[in-house]
Design an enzyme around this catalytic site. Structure first.
Site, PDB file in Angstrom:
ATOM      1  CB  SER A 178     -45.588 -49.396  -9.586  1.00 52.45           C
ATOM      2  OG  SER A 178     -44.905 -48.611 -10.259  1.00 52.45           O
ATOM      3  CD  GLU A 204     -39.373 -59.177 -13.730  1.00 54.89           C
ATOM      4  OE1 GLU A 204     -38.587 -60.064 -14.277  1.00 54.89           O
ATOM      5  OE2 GLU A 204     -39.649 -57.940 -13.804  1.00 54.89           O
ATOM      6  CG  PHE A 247     -43.490 -58.033 -15.034  1.00 53.75           C
ATOM      7  CD1 PHE A 247     -43.842 -58.484 -16.306  1.00 53.75           C
ATOM      8  CD2 PHE A 247     -43.498 -56.744 -14.917  1.00 53.75           C
ATOM      9  CE1 PHE A 247     -44.157 -57.450 -17.691  1.00 53.75           C
ATOM     10  CE2 PHE A 247     -43.789 -55.660 -16.103  1.00 53.75           C
ATOM     11  CZ  PHE A 247     -44.164 -56.334 -17.351  1.00 53.75           C
ATOM     12  CG  HIS A 282     -50.036 -52.234 -11.903  1.00 58.32           C
ATOM     13  ND1 HIS A 282     -49.742 -51.705 -10.752  1.00 58.32           N
ATOM     14  CD2 HIS A 282     -49.500 -50.750 -12.939  1.00 58.32           C
ATOM     15  CE1 HIS A 282     -49.213 -50.667 -10.566  1.00 58.32           C
ATOM     16  NE2 HIS A 282     -49.275 -50.172 -11.556  1.00 58.32           N
TER      17      HIS A 282
END
Lengths: 317, 282
Positions: free
Chosen positions: A39, A60, A85, A111
């Site tokens: 991604s 994370e 995140f 994103h």
């Protein structure tokens, strides 16, 4: 128009290409990812440098800390995940281990923004520029297309200090030069003009470019400046432009809170008072939809920028 | 390198330093500092390969130490000063305006010996793992040490780090926990119990050593055992059983002194219990 679309591409792939190229140049570069290699487009780096890649899994907070440890030991780590995140979720880790620690960590956030589309509000991160801007010594970069994201990634790798690099998921026009050199903190005058300045960042630079054309047809000469570096802001360029045009529009895929509009307004209020109109998602969460639908529904497309420009001009004294 | 008797004397001086620093600043965290004093004295004087003269923040060519529980800065600063990272007299400036000895460790004041800030809990282990990975990439055979508190292990990030280190076989890392059983609001068992702490670490894939953190021989043996276990594909943790406030009777075994400074009178009483040493006070 000076710039034309050479074909739609996603900015995240620009990051992937930039990371691969920087990684080949500099053996100190390492990468970390939280279960989103494909991604975030880290595939090429992972394939070429498996020994310099660390899979962190869906964890994370630890990823940020590990990156800080690698950085203070002389490595140049890029951490990659979705924008939410690697910002809001780990703000305290970034604050202490990266910002206060002043470690050479590069936070690569994909994103971002409402153009993420169908995933909806949980993933449509629109606070990140503000959150990262509030971290002392953090450089904040929001490039506008594939070519610029690639160049920005290489520049971030060469810069010594913490960097937040924001990019997105959808395929969008790729219109800046492939051979550009990215200068951190140097605003880019895309189109010169005298009647109003449009400060745009990220995906909205292309929309603003369309707006400039439409305004031209109505006899309005808008200046378009690409603020690809939110921090440090190119204050000299902003002030010089508004001194000339006397009105401004700020266009961003972000909340009003903490965004480019507030940033530019604050600078102008202190130095060069002028009417400023905000093109942003206001202070709202997004929702599911196609990127184009959402851009229109949330008031981010070229038509809204045109209206904002006219309004800013009408408010001149 | 010191013998056990000398190390015990240094640890006593470190405890005097802790009490005097915190009293002098009228604030700070003596409880966990006192429980960690023997561990860090052994680590810095006998175990770690380090050199204050050539120390850099990058830590290349030396062992590295990360304090994750940043609030126990008094013990950290005392041990750093006593091993020559900065003048012992500077301990006087602890928590004062302009000091390099910030309430919680900072890298922004130029204090030698500190690799990374700490204060917000649960983060240091991740950072230490990153430093250990860097050493592995550079084929630097030195060890990275990290000290956490036990209450700190309520932070989820500790267990993220635990899984990561096991997955990546970070076996040049020795973590330590100051297992004093106390935290601000009471006994760890009464706040959020850690349950079977050695069992948890074992199940997370770590090589676990449990030792008495106030018995100098046992501490040295635990570090020696950790050394022997390095390079075997597993991260190592030493769980040191300790008492918060150890060394002064009215401070020991309670959470009351986690973050409270003694009065002048209480400091004098503590100084009577912690006998003067040949090292001398700051």
């Amino acid at each position: 128009m000076r710039y034309t679309n050479t074909g739609n591409k996603d900015t995240r792939s620009g990051f992937g290409a930039g990371l691969a190229e920087a990684g080949n140049r500099n053996p100190e570069i390492v990468a970390l990812c939280a279960d989103l290699i494909g991604s975030v487009k880290m595939d090429a780096f992972v394939k070429e440098h498996p020994d310099r890649f660390f899979q962190c899994g869906i964890a994370e907070a630890n990823m940020i800390g590990v990156a800080a440890g690698l950085a203070l030991s002389g490595k140049v780590p890029f951490v990659g995940s979705f924008a939410n995140f690697v910002t809001a979720r780990v703000l305290d880790q970034i604050r202490q281990a990266v910002s206060y620690g002043n470690t050479n960590v590069k936070i690569a956030a994909s994103h971002a923004g409402i153009t993420l589309g169908e995933d909806g509000a949980t993933h449509q991160t629109m606070e990140d520029l503000g959150l990262m801007r509030m971290m002392p010594d953090m450089v904040v970069i929001n490039p506008c297309d594939y070519n610029q994201t690639k160049a920005a990634t290489i520049a971030a790798a060469e810069y010594n200090g913490p960097v937040y690099l924001r990019f997105g998921r959808p395929s969008v026009p790729n219109f800046t030069p492939a051979d550009q050199t990215f200068e951190i903190g140097k605003a880019w005058v895309v189109e010169p003009g005298n009647d109003v300045t449009i400060f745009a960042t990220g995906h909205l630079v292309w929309e603003a470019l369309q707006a400039v054309d439409q305004l031209k047809e109505e006899g309005i000469n808008a200046e378009l400046i690409n603020i690809h570096t939110i921090k440090p802001l190119d204050e000299e360029a902003v002030l010089a432009s508004v001194k000339k045009t006397g009105a401004a529009v700020c266009a961003e895929e972000h909340l009003v809170a903490g965004g480019l509009g507030e940033l530019v307004s604050g600078l102008l209020a202190r130095n060069e008072p002028a009417p400023v109109e905000f093109v942003s998602v206001d202070n709202r969460f997004g929702q599911s939809g196609t990127p184009a639908e959402l851009m229109t529904a949330y008031g981010l497309d070229a038509a809204h920028i045109v209206e904002a420009a006219k309004k800013a001009i009408s408010r001149k004294r | 390198m010191k013998d056990t008797r000398e190390l015990i004397e240094v640890a006593t001086q470190v405890r005097r330093d802790i009490i005097r620093m915190v009293t002098n600043a009228a604030s700070g965290h003596p409880g966990g500092s006192m429980s960690s004093a023997d561990i860090l004295t052994a680590l810095y004087f006998n175990v770690m390969e380090h050199n204050p003269e050539t120390w850099t923040r990058e830590g290349k060519g030396q062992d590295m130490f990360f304090l994750s529980a940043g609030h126990i800065s008094p013990v950290y600063y005392s041990v750093l000063a006593r091993t020559g990272y900065f003048p012992v007299a500077e301990l006087n400036t602890f928590r004062k305006f302009g000091t390099r000895l910030q309430g919680h460790p900072s890298v922004r004041k130029g204090l030698p010996g500190v690799h990374e800030p700490a204060g917000s809990l649960g983060q240091g282990l991740s950072v230490a793992i990153g430093a250990a990975l860097a050493k592995r990439l550079e084929q630097d055979p030195h060890t990275v040490y990290c000290l956490t508190g036990d209450g700190e292990c309520e932070e989820g990030q500790i267990w993220e780090a635990a899984m990561f280190a096991a997955q990546h076989k970070v076996d040049n890392l020795v973590a330590m926990t100051d297992w004093n059983g106390q935290q601000i609001d009471g006994r760890v068992d009464d706040v959020i119990s850690l349950g079977d702490l050695p069992g948890k670490w074992e199940k997370f894939g770590w090589s676990v050593i449990v030792a008495d953190g106030h018995d100098m021989e046992a501490i040295l043996e635990a570090f020696a055992e950790a050394k022997r276990r390095q390079g075997a594909g597993k991260p190592i943790i030493i769980l040191f059983r300790t008492d918060m406030g150890h060394g002064v009777d009215f401070m020991a075994g309670t959470c009351q002194w986690h973050g409270k400074a003694p009065s002048k009178e209480q400091c004098e009483e503590a100084m009577k219990q912690l006998k003067e040493t040949t090292l001398g006070d700051f």
